[in-house]
Design an enzyme around this catalytic site. Structure first.
Site, PDB file in Angstrom:
ATOM      1  N   TYR A  11      64.045 -16.058  30.855  1.00 42.41           N
ATOM      2  CA  TYR A  11      64.375 -15.116  29.788  1.00 42.41           C
ATOM      3  C   TYR A  11      65.407 -14.099  30.260  1.00 42.41           C
ATOM      4  O   TYR A  11      65.277 -13.503  31.320  1.00 42.41           O
ATOM      5  CB  TYR A  11      63.120 -14.387  29.322  1.00 42.41           C
ATOM      6  CG  TYR A  11      62.169 -15.255  28.542  1.00 42.41           C
ATOM      7  CD1 TYR A  11      62.521 -15.758  27.294  1.00 42.41           C
ATOM      8  CD2 TYR A  11      60.916 -15.575  29.054  1.00 42.41           C
ATOM      9  CE1 TYR A  11      61.647 -16.559  26.576  1.00 42.41           C
ATOM     10  CE2 TYR A  11      60.030 -16.373  28.341  1.00 42.41           C
ATOM     11  CZ  TYR A  11      60.402 -16.861  27.102  1.00 42.41           C
ATOM     12  OH  TYR A  11      59.537 -17.652  26.393  1.00 42.41           O
ATOM     13  N   LYS A  17      32.202  -3.045  40.287  1.00 44.18           N
ATOM     14  CA  LYS A  17      32.630  -2.720  38.925  1.00 44.18           C
ATOM     15  C   LYS A  17      33.813  -3.598  38.532  1.00 44.18           C
ATOM     16  O   LYS A  17      34.436  -4.251  39.375  1.00 44.18           O
ATOM     17  CB  LYS A  17      33.012  -1.242  38.830  1.00 44.18           C
ATOM     18  CG  LYS A  17      34.200  -0.841  39.692  1.00 44.18           C
ATOM     19  CD  LYS A  17      34.501   0.640  39.572  1.00 44.18           C
ATOM     20  CE  LYS A  17      35.699   1.015  40.455  1.00 44.18           C
ATOM     21  NZ  LYS A  17      36.076   2.436  40.291  1.00 44.18           N
TER      22      LYS A  17
END
Length: 364
Positions: free
Chosen positions: A256, A35
């Protein structure tokens, strides 16, 4: 020259992990769970690699099953969440899929549909996960209803899912097993119980079928590893390269927010790969990365397309140096812990712009 980030998929490792799952439970049949695009590894390629080993596959939904059928996979495919609309039953019937059933409306729809051949059906027991399925006191009546509908249903199985098998904490698991054992005995029901952790650690949960999932891809699903789980091999190695090197003075910051600051003169390597590729933005400073086969620490926040590592202790590294973000030599489970997440999230989060390169694709 293309961007150097690539997901390197070793299909021989996948096969060996499947064989390990199978050998842990020699009296059970092992369904290969593919899956979520085989946990991000590519469902078609992985199913094709296992077609000579796995007697059946499992997916979450009809669309995933049809993708495998269109690729030529002929083995039985189990829909773990069943069907979401009665209209799907015609395709389930046409493609000879097996379906889970977890709700009364699904039973009603199944018994109202006139299949060309009876549909293999796995009735979901809620043994303690409290997610899908029928409570123990309600299960038997649903079982008997389906068992009597022989024109509609065949190969009826009891299916459940364990909530705590990964923790090796026996109390809750054994309560679930006691619930299952009582019903199994009364109904003489064939069962599919064991997920990856139960396959590895709980022989009493091995049933007619087991459902190894994440272990096929090399992640250890146990909170405390055992000999079997330590033998799992990584299937995906997320590889990249150093694309730039910066020299920083003591006190200068990287990335950042300036989260990481140099405590000494430092060499910072920039790696092609960021959260826009599936590398977790929440990775902490110090998260291990392999450069030239050596561990170096993540330095600064992960950007969309890049991340930065401290190369100060690895002077031989430079532009073009090979990088492993997880996989061979760097377990994905370890990286996941530094990101406060789990390996499943990292695997399934590798985005489509990252090319998959398959090795050892030949079956046999």
């Amino acid at each position: 020259m293309s961007r150097p980030l690539i997901a390197d998929i070793d299909l021989d490792a996948l096969r060996r992990n499947y064989c390990l799952a199978r050998d842990q439970a020699p009296h059970s049949r092992a369904i290969a769970v593919v899956k979520a695009d085989a946990y991000g590894h590519g469902a078609v390629a992985c199913a094709d690699a296992l077609r000579d080993l796995a007697p059946a596959f499992a997916v979450a939904c009809l669309e995933e099953a049809l993708t495998l059928r269109e690729a030529g996979i002929t083995q039985p495919i189990v829909l773990l969440e069943g069907f979401f609309d009665a209209a799907e039953l015609s395709l389930i019937d046409a493609h000879r899929l097996w379906t889970a059933v977890h709700s009364d409306w699904q039973i009603d729809a199944l018994l109202a549909y006139r299949p060309r051949q009876p549909i293999p059906t796995w009735l979901k027991l809620d043994s303690g996960m409290h997610r899908l399925g029928f409570a123990p006191e309600a299960f038997e009546a649903r079982w008997q209803r389906l068992a009597a509908a022989t024109e509609h249903v065949t190969d009826l199985h009891l299916m459940t899912h364990f909530a705590t098998a990964d923790a090796l904490d026996a109390a809750y698991f054994r309560r679930q097993m006691a619930c299952i054992a009582s019903l199994r005995q009364r109904l003489e029901a064939p069962v599919c119980l064991a997920n990856s952790p139960a396959t590895l650690a709980w022989p009493e949960a091995h049933g007619d079928w087991n459902r190894p999932g994440v272990m096929l891809y090399g992640s250890d699903p146990l909170e405390g590893a055992n000999d079997a789980s330590r033998a799992l091999e990584p299937v995906m190695t997320l590889r990249s390269e150093i694309i730039a090197v910066r020299e920083l003075a003591e006190g200068e910051a990287v990335g950042y927010g300036g989260r990481w600051r140099a405590s000494r003169p430092s060499r910072i390597g920039v790696v092609a790969g960021g959260y826009g590729d599936g590398y977790d933005r929440h990775a902490r400073d110090g998260t291990p990365v392999l450069v030239e086969g050596q561990r170096v620490p993540l330095a600064g926040k992960v950007s969309m397309d890049m991340l930065t590592v401290d190369l100060t202790e690895l002077p031989e590294a430079g532009i073009g140096s090979p990088v492993v973000l997880w996989g061979e030599g760097l377990p994905i489970d370890e990286v996941a812990r530094h990101c406060d997440t789990i390996s499943y999230t990292l695997m399934t989060g590798v985005l489509p712009r990252v090319p998959r390169r398959y090795r050892n694709a030949e079956t046999g």
